[in-house]
Design a protein around this motif. Structure first.
Motif, mmCIF file in Angstrom:
data_model
loop_
_atom_site.group_PDB
_atom_site.id
_atom_site.type_symbol
_atom_site.label_atom_id
_atom_site.label_comp_id
_atom_site.label_asym_id
_atom_site.label_seq_id
_atom_site.Cartn_x
_atom_site.Cartn_y
_atom_site.Cartn_z
ATOM 1 N N ARG A 48 -0.594 -11.835 -3.085
ATOM 2 C CA ARG A 48 -1.276 -10.666 -3.667
ATOM 3 C C ARG A 48 -1.790 -9.738 -2.566
ATOM 4 N N ASP A 49 -2.352 -10.317 -1.495
ATOM 5 C CA ASP A 49 -2.834 -9.493 -0.375
ATOM 6 C C ASP A 49 -1.667 -8.779 0.300
ATOM 7 N N ALA A 50 -0.557 -9.496 0.474
ATOM 8 C CA ALA A 50 0.628 -8.890 1.088
ATOM 9 C C ALA A 50 1.167 -7.770 0.194
ATOM 10 N N LEU A 51 1.149 -7.989 -1.122
ATOM 11 C CA LEU A 51 1.605 -6.979 -2.067
ATOM 12 C C LEU A 51 0.713 -5.737 -1.994
ATOM 13 N N ALA A 52 -0.591 -5.931 -1.982
ATOM 14 C CA ALA A 52 -1.524 -4.795 -1.909
ATOM 15 C C ALA A 52 -1.264 -3.975 -0.645
ATOM 16 N N GLU A 53 -1.030 -4.649 0.468
ATOM 17 C CA GLU A 53 -0.758 -3.960 1.738
ATOM 18 C C GLU A 53 0.555 -3.184 1.666
ATOM 19 N N ALA A 54 1.594 -3.809 1.107
ATOM 20 C CA ALA A 54 2.895 -3.143 0.982
ATOM 21 C C ALA A 54 2.792 -1.938 0.048
ATOM 22 N N LEU A 55 2.078 -2.086 -1.069
ATOM 23 C CA LEU A 55 1.922 -0.970 -2.003
ATOM 24 C C LEU A 55 1.200 0.197 -1.338
#
Length: 163
Positions: A48-55
Motif C-alpha cells: 500500500r505504501d509503495a502504491l501510494a508513492e507510485a500514484l
C-alpha cells in the motif's frame, strides 16, 4: 447512497489529496478479484505504501491518466489509463498501446454509471493521444460494460512469468 442511473456523473482527474482513497479502492479491487494471485494470504501490507508513492508520481505523468468520481465521503470510483510506446507493427502502426488498470467502484455506489463515465473519459484520452489499441483485463462483473464499449476478446495468447 447510490445515484439513479440517469444521473450525470462528474468525472475529474485525480489529485494528490485523493491518494489514500485511490489506495483504498485498489485494495477493494484486489479483494473483489480474490484468489491467491490477486490477494495473496501471505502478503504483507507494505504494498500500500509503495502504491501510494507510485500514484503520487503518476498523477503528473504524461503517459498516465487517473480519473475519479467523488462520493459523499471519499471517492465513489476510479480508473487508471496508461500509454506504453512499443515497436510499431502491421497491427500496431504507431506502437502506442493503452492499458486500462483497475476501474473500481465502491460497493455503495455501484450500478450508478460511474465506471461507464470513467471508461468514456479514458477512451477519449486514448483517442486524443493516437493510441492504436487499448488492452484491459475484465472481471466477470465488468465484462458486459467493456463489451458494450467495443472491447472484444484479445487474439494474442497471454502468459506471464513471476520470478
Amino acid at each position: 447512497m447510490g445515484h439513479d442511473a440517469g444521473h450525470h456523473t462528474d468525472v475529474r482527474q485525480a489529485a494528490e489529496h485523493d491518494i489514500a482513497e485511490l489506495v483504498r479502492l485498489r485494495q477493494l479491487l484486489f479483494e473483489d478479484l480474490g484468489g491467491d494471485f490477486f490477494n495473496p494470504s501471505s502478503g504483507d501490507d507494505d504494498w500500500r505504501d509503495a502504491l501510494a508513492e507510485a500514484l503520487k508520481e503518476q498523477l503528473t505523468a504524461d503517459a498516465v491518466r487517473i480519473l475519479v468520481v467523488d462520493g459523499d465521503q471519499g471517492l465513489a470510483a476510479c480508473g487508471i489509463g496508461t500509454i506504453e510506446q512499443r515497436l510499431p507493427s502491421p497491427r500496431l502502426r504507431n506502437g502506442r498501446i493503452g492499458q486500462v488498470i483497475g476501474v473500481v467502484t465502491d460497493p455503495a455506489y455501484r450500478r450508478s454509471g460511474h465506471s461507464r463515465a470513467i471508461m468514456r473519459g479514458l477512451l477519449d484520452w486514448f483517442r486524443e493521444r493516437g493510441v492504436a489499441r487499448v488492452d484491459l483485463r475484465a472481471s466477470a462483473e465488468g465484462e458486459p460494460l467493456y463489451r458494450e464499449l467495443g472491447f472484444v476478446k484479445h487474439p494474442a495468447p497471454t502468459l506471464y512469468w513471476h520470478p
